[in-house]
Design a protein around this motif. Structure first.
Motif, short mmCIF file in Angstrom:
data_model
loop_
_atom_site.label_atom_id
_atom_site.label_comp_id
_atom_site.label_asym_id
_atom_site.label_seq_id
_atom_site.Cartn_x
_atom_site.Cartn_y
_atom_site.Cartn_z
N HIS A 192 0.81 -1.22 0.00
CA HIS A 192 0.00 0.00 0.00
C HIS A 192 0.84 1.27 0.00
N THR A 193 2.16 1.13 0.22
CA THR A 193 3.03 2.30 0.18
C THR A 193 3.54 2.60 -1.22
N ALA A 194 3.31 1.69 -2.15
CA ALA A 194 3.88 1.83 -3.49
C ALA A 194 2.92 2.47 -4.49
N GLY A 195 1.71 2.76 -4.08
CA GLY A 195 0.71 3.33 -4.99
C GLY A 195 -0.68 3.02 -4.48
N PRO A 196 -1.72 3.33 -5.26
CA PRO A 196 -3.09 3.04 -4.83
C PRO A 196 -3.27 1.56 -4.52
N TRP A 197 -3.70 1.25 -3.31
CA TRP A 197 -3.79 -0.16 -2.92
C TRP A 197 -4.88 -0.89 -3.67
N ASN A 198 -5.90 -0.16 -4.12
CA ASN A 198 -7.06 -0.82 -4.74
C ASN A 198 -6.99 -0.89 -6.26
N ALA A 199 -5.86 -0.51 -6.83
CA ALA A 199 -5.73 -0.56 -8.29
C ALA A 199 -5.68 -2.02 -8.74
N GLY A 200 -6.61 -2.42 -9.58
CA GLY A 200 -6.59 -3.76 -10.16
C GLY A 200 -7.17 -4.86 -9.29
N ILE A 201 -7.71 -4.53 -8.10
CA ILE A 201 -8.32 -5.55 -7.25
C ILE A 201 -9.77 -5.75 -7.66
N GLU A 202 -10.10 -6.99 -8.00
CA GLU A 202 -11.48 -7.30 -8.34
C GLU A 202 -12.33 -7.33 -7.07
N SER A 203 -13.64 -7.20 -7.23
CA SER A 203 -14.54 -7.12 -6.08
C SER A 203 -14.37 -8.33 -5.16
N VAL A 204 -14.45 -8.05 -3.85
CA VAL A 204 -14.29 -9.09 -2.86
C VAL A 204 -15.59 -9.25 -2.05
N ASP A 205 -15.68 -10.36 -1.34
CA ASP A 205 -16.86 -10.63 -0.52
C ASP A 205 -16.75 -10.03 0.86
N LEU A 206 -15.52 -9.97 1.37
CA LEU A 206 -15.30 -9.48 2.73
C LEU A 206 -14.04 -8.63 2.77
#
Length: 303
Positions: A192-206
């Motif tokens: 998470h220190t290298a850039g946007p943490w949520n870039a490229g993460i597909e939807s999760v359940d939890l």
């Protein structure tokens, strides 16, 4: 037992570690359904000196590992000589002492694979992870779980527990924690220190959050419709189509026994930052507040 007094760490007044003294106090008598435990190790939590300010003087520390020394009336389920560990309620005196009277319902057999110092570092973090994933998060096998702070005190249990449960684990961690997160069972680790943490993460359940702040604020967007957002750091944001929960961990001996069995079956032991003697409690609490701390700070009460 012939002894009548014991060493105990006592918080005399509201404040920080400077208000702690180690002194002789009466050994408590175990009440109905309680065990008197000879404390071998007690673990500390960063901000716990703020918890008992309305009932001072008070003994801190709420996680212990030790040996049953005596039983109160109606004491069943353990025997004198049993090695146990557990977390006691936050509204009563803690366990930074030679002996502690603990409800038997809050104790579980100590993991055989762990030392007393390691076992004392388990209950609060492991129960937080268990209750977040399975009680509040309702994590099912095959679901996608995103864990913020995957190598921290709680995350170090949440990551392997979710993985062993058959979930697909995505972790956020700092650069220094990326390798560790993979070792704990994360299939995908985001620095998470290298850039946007949520870039490229597909939807999760939890999403299970242990850090709060910006990562928690941005987490609803990572969830699918009907997803769950659980945090132990702060109140999570509410958003349409998801369930958001903040909770405070509760003692649970059955869950702790299941964690102990997993630890004996190879679940990674907790990280220990440092170990202090009972008389060094003030320094130990100062260490809990230090930057760069890696793991739990523990008091070794009886070697």
């Amino acid at each position: 037992m012939n002894l009548t007094t014991m060493r105990a760490v006592v918080l005399r007044a509201a404040g920080g570690p400077e208000q702690l003294v180690c002194e002789q106090v009466a050994i408590p008598a175990p009440g109905l359904g309680e065990a008197l435990v000879r404390v071998r190790a007690a673990a500390l939590t960063r901000d716990e000196l703020e918890w008992p300010v309305d009932r001072l003087p008070a003994i801190p520390s709420y996680e212990l590992s030790g040996v049953v020394a005596a039983l109160g009336p109606g004491g069943e389920g353990v025997a004198v000589g049993d090695e146990v560990f557990g977390m006691t309620a936050f509204d009563r005196d803690g366990v930074a002492a030679d002996y502690a009277a603990i409800p038997i319902a809050m104790l579980a057999p100590k993991p055989r694979a762990l030392s007393h110092s390691e076992a004392a570092a388990v209950p609060l973090a492991a129960l937080s992870a268990w209750q977040a994933l399975f009680d509040h998060g309702r994590l099912a096998e095959g679901e996608r779980a995103l864990i913020h702070g995957a190598t921290g005190g709680v995350g170090q249990f949440a990551t392997p527990l979710a993985s062993r449960h058959g979930a697909h684990v995505i972790a956020t961690a700092s650069t220094s924690g990326v390798t560790r997160a993979r070792e704990l069972g994360a299939e995908l680790v985001v620095d998470h220190t290298a850039g946007p943490w949520n870039a490229g993460i597909e939807s999760v359940d939890l999403v299970f959050d242990t850090v709060g702040g910006e990562r928690l604020a941005q987490s609803p967007a990572a969830l699918r419709e009907g997803g769950r957002l659980v945090s132990v750091a702060e109140d999570p944001p509410q958003a349409p189509g998801i369930t958001s929960v903040y909770f405070v961990v509760e003692p649970n001996s059955e869950q702790l026994a299941r964690v102990a069995a997993l630890l004996d079956d190879g679940l990674p032991p907790p990280a220990i930052d440092s170990v202090f003697s009972l008389e060094e409690a003030a320094s130990a609490f100062e260490r809990t507040m230090a930057t760069g701390k890696r793991g739990k700070v523990v008091l070794e009460v009886a070697p």
